[in-house]
Design a protein around this motif. Structure first.
Motif, mmCIF file in Angstrom:
data_model
loop_
_atom_site.group_PDB
_atom_site.id
_atom_site.type_symbol
_atom_site.label_atom_id
_atom_site.label_comp_id
_atom_site.label_asym_id
_atom_site.label_seq_id
_atom_site.Cartn_x
_atom_site.Cartn_y
_atom_site.Cartn_z
ATOM 1 N N VAL A 1 -33.218 -29.851 26.586
ATOM 2 C CA VAL A 1 -34.020 -30.407 27.333
ATOM 3 C C VAL A 1 -34.720 -31.757 26.491
ATOM 4 C CG1 VAL A 1 -36.226 -29.079 26.537
ATOM 5 C CG2 VAL A 1 -36.280 -30.202 28.743
ATOM 6 N N GLN B 1 -37.308 -34.207 25.149
ATOM 7 C CA GLN B 1 -38.774 -34.137 25.123
ATOM 8 C C GLN B 1 -38.967 -34.830 23.634
ATOM 9 O OE1 GLN B 1 -40.692 -30.342 24.256
ATOM 10 N NE2 GLN B 1 -38.859 -29.465 23.673
ATOM 11 N N TYR C 1 -33.426 -23.887 28.973
ATOM 12 C CA TYR C 1 -32.599 -24.782 29.996
ATOM 13 C C TYR C 1 -31.202 -24.842 29.965
ATOM 14 C CZ TYR C 1 -37.366 -26.949 30.579
ATOM 15 O OH TYR C 1 -38.689 -26.806 30.760
ATOM 16 N N HIS D 1 -47.671 -31.012 21.232
ATOM 17 C CA HIS D 1 -47.092 -29.840 21.794
ATOM 18 C C HIS D 1 -46.081 -29.196 20.769
ATOM 19 C CE1 HIS D 1 -44.490 -33.620 22.139
ATOM 20 N NE2 HIS D 1 -43.521 -32.622 22.233
ATOM 21 N N GLY E 1 -47.625 -28.042 26.741
ATOM 22 C CA GLY E 1 -46.628 -28.912 27.301
ATOM 23 C C GLY E 1 -45.311 -28.801 26.610
ATOM 24 N N TYR E 2 -45.124 -28.022 25.672
ATOM 25 C CA TYR E 2 -43.992 -27.577 24.898
ATOM 26 C C TYR E 2 -42.860 -27.094 25.600
ATOM 27 C CZ TYR E 2 -40.399 -25.667 21.769
ATOM 28 O OH TYR E 2 -39.189 -25.333 21.104
ATOM 29 N N GLN E 3 -41.731 -27.510 25.770
ATOM 30 C CA GLN E 3 -40.581 -27.039 26.415
ATOM 31 C C GLN E 3 -39.533 -26.466 25.792
ATOM 32 O OE1 GLN E 3 -39.979 -31.246 28.208
ATOM 33 N NE2 GLN E 3 -39.761 -30.152 30.014
ATOM 34 N N TYR E 4 -39.399 -25.132 26.145
ATOM 35 C CA TYR E 4 -38.382 -24.050 25.084
ATOM 36 C C TYR E 4 -36.962 -24.452 25.542
ATOM 37 C CZ TYR E 4 -36.604 -19.752 23.178
ATOM 38 O OH TYR E 4 -36.058 -18.937 22.317
ATOM 39 N N ALA E 5 -36.381 -25.021 24.727
ATOM 40 C CA ALA E 5 -35.190 -25.589 24.866
ATOM 41 C C ALA E 5 -34.008 -24.609 25.412
ATOM 42 C CB ALA E 5 -34.236 -26.360 23.695
#
Length: 422
Positions: free
Chosen positions: A385, A387, A380, A356, A373-377
């Motif tokens: 976030v 991960q 948030y 990711h 599945g990468y969550q862009y900090a």
């Protein structure tokens, strides 16, 4: 025939040697070895003018063997072969003593040529070097010899030699010789622990009065000229360079601004501008680091100013930088973090970049699962976030530990609060 003053006053016995009480005092190990007459291979390490050659000659006289003297700056393999050719013959049935000055200038092959004779005892090597023998002498030679460190001679020990030199030179004069108060003391203080240099200064002082008729007066002003700058031992390629730089950084790290300025002054007095600039930049990150992150910018500005100004004005911004770093809060958390990461890499503890986190800015990346599945900090709350960022093999590894200083503790409190909400 002209004979230098230092040679005229060269000691003939251990008791006459100036300084080196740690090895030549009443219970000194080297003294007892020499007096015993059964002298092993020796390496004398220390600054110039501290008695290495003199002690070697005194030691050789105790052995009653043919004595040879070579200087490694000019000697060759042919010279060594010529000396060892006599071993075991009528010329040297018991072997020879070789005094090899400046052994650090011999290459590996030249040093190895001595090993066979050193091992059998047919050649006793007494070598001298002004450089660290553990850096410049090969292990095979070191393992067959004992190293003795010679130290700079204190001004109190040099003073009687200077006075003796003045009296010796005075005897060569027809008229009366007198000297102003402080002349001998200044020479003794200014020679940097080098007895030969002190006697050379005395000789130069008398040479300035070679044309005198009647009374000769040695003045303090003249002594200050002939002995100027000699107390500052410094060689940009030698041990003193690295010793002073080491002391400079350790003084800053130890938050001692007075010592920091002292060692900075020694570097600058020798005309070295580059070394303190580089070392100050290193210390800003290595020793102050995250305790005061702005230190890098402040020191960079001082270093840039120094390089623009040049010496002697450069001393001002560099002194500012040294005092600033010495009095700043300290943290080595950054270097500990990166060294920990490097240690894992060098030990083979690594792993693949998590899918990711891989680059997804090309066609087909999604088919490979890259970026999925990468969550862009930034999307948030509080720009955070939770991960996984480290490879699987290191996912629980910790490299950075917050320092106990105000700045890092404030950051720790912030992230403890944020991550506790994540």
């Amino acid at each position: 025939m002209y004979q230098p003053l230092a040679d005229r006053l060269r000691p003939n016995s251990i008791d006459e040697v100036v300084g080196q009480r740690h090895i030549l005092g009443e219970q000194g190990v080297l003294r007892r070895i020499i007096q015993g007459g059964n002298i092993p291979n020796l390496i004398f390490y220390g600054p110039s003018g501290t008695g290495k050659t003199t002690v070697a000659e005194i030691a050789a006289a105790q052995m009653h063997r043919p004595f040879h003297r070579l200087n490694a700056t000019t000697a060759s393999l042919a010279d060594i072969k010529a000396i060892t050719a006599d071993v075991g013959t009528l010329l040297a049935p018991e072997g020879v003593v070789l005094y090899l000055d400046e052994i650090q200038y011999f290459n590996k092959k030249q040093q190895q040529s001595l090993l066979e004779f050193m091992e059998t005892g047919k050649l006793t090597l007494i070598a001298a070097t002004t450089e660290n023998p553990y850096f410049y002498i090969y292990n095979a030679v070191l393992s067959r010899a004992t190293v003795f460190a010679f130290q700079p001679v204190s001004p109190e020990e040099v003073l009687p030699v200077v006075l003796r030199g003045i009296r010796e030179m005075s005897q060569d004069r027809q008229g009366r010789v007198r000297w102003e108060e402080g002349v001998a003391e200044h020479i003794a203080r200014s020679c940097g622990g080098d007895v030969r240099k002190a006697l050379n200064a005395v000789e130069a002082l008398f040479a300035a009065h070679a044309m005198d008729r009647g009374e000769t007066v040695l003045t303090l002003a003249e002594a200050q000229v002939v002995a100027q700058r000699s107390a500052n031992r410094y060689d940009r390629d030698g041990d003193s360079h690295y010793d002073i730089l080491s002391a400079f950084q350790k003084s800053v790290r130890g938050s001692d601004p007075d010592a920091a300025v002292h060692y900075l002054a020694r570097l600058l007095e020798a005309g070295d501008l580059i070394s303190p600039c580089r070392r100050l930049m290193v210390m800003a990150s290595e020793d102050v680091g995250l305790a005061y992150p702005q230190a890098v910018a402040v020191v960079k500005a001082c270093v840039d100013s120094a390089n623009m100004l040049g010496l002697p004005e450069a001393r001002i911004p560099l002194a500012q930088a040294a005092i600033f770093l010495a009095t700043a809060p300290k943290s080595n958390s950054a270097i500990l973090a990166v060294e920990g990461a490097l240690a894992d890499l060098r030990a083979g503890r690594t792993g693949e970049v998590p899918p990711h986190l891989r680059d997804a800015h090309y066609e087909g990346a999604a088919q490979l699962g890259h970026g999925t599945g990468y969550q862009y900090a930034h999307g948030y709350p509080n720009h955070y976030v939770k991960q996984q960022y480290l490879p699987d093999a290191l996912k629980n590894q910790t490299y950075y530990t917050y320092g106990e200083n105000k700045t890092e503790q404030a950051a720790k409190q912030y992230w403890d609060r944020i991550k506790g909400e994540g």
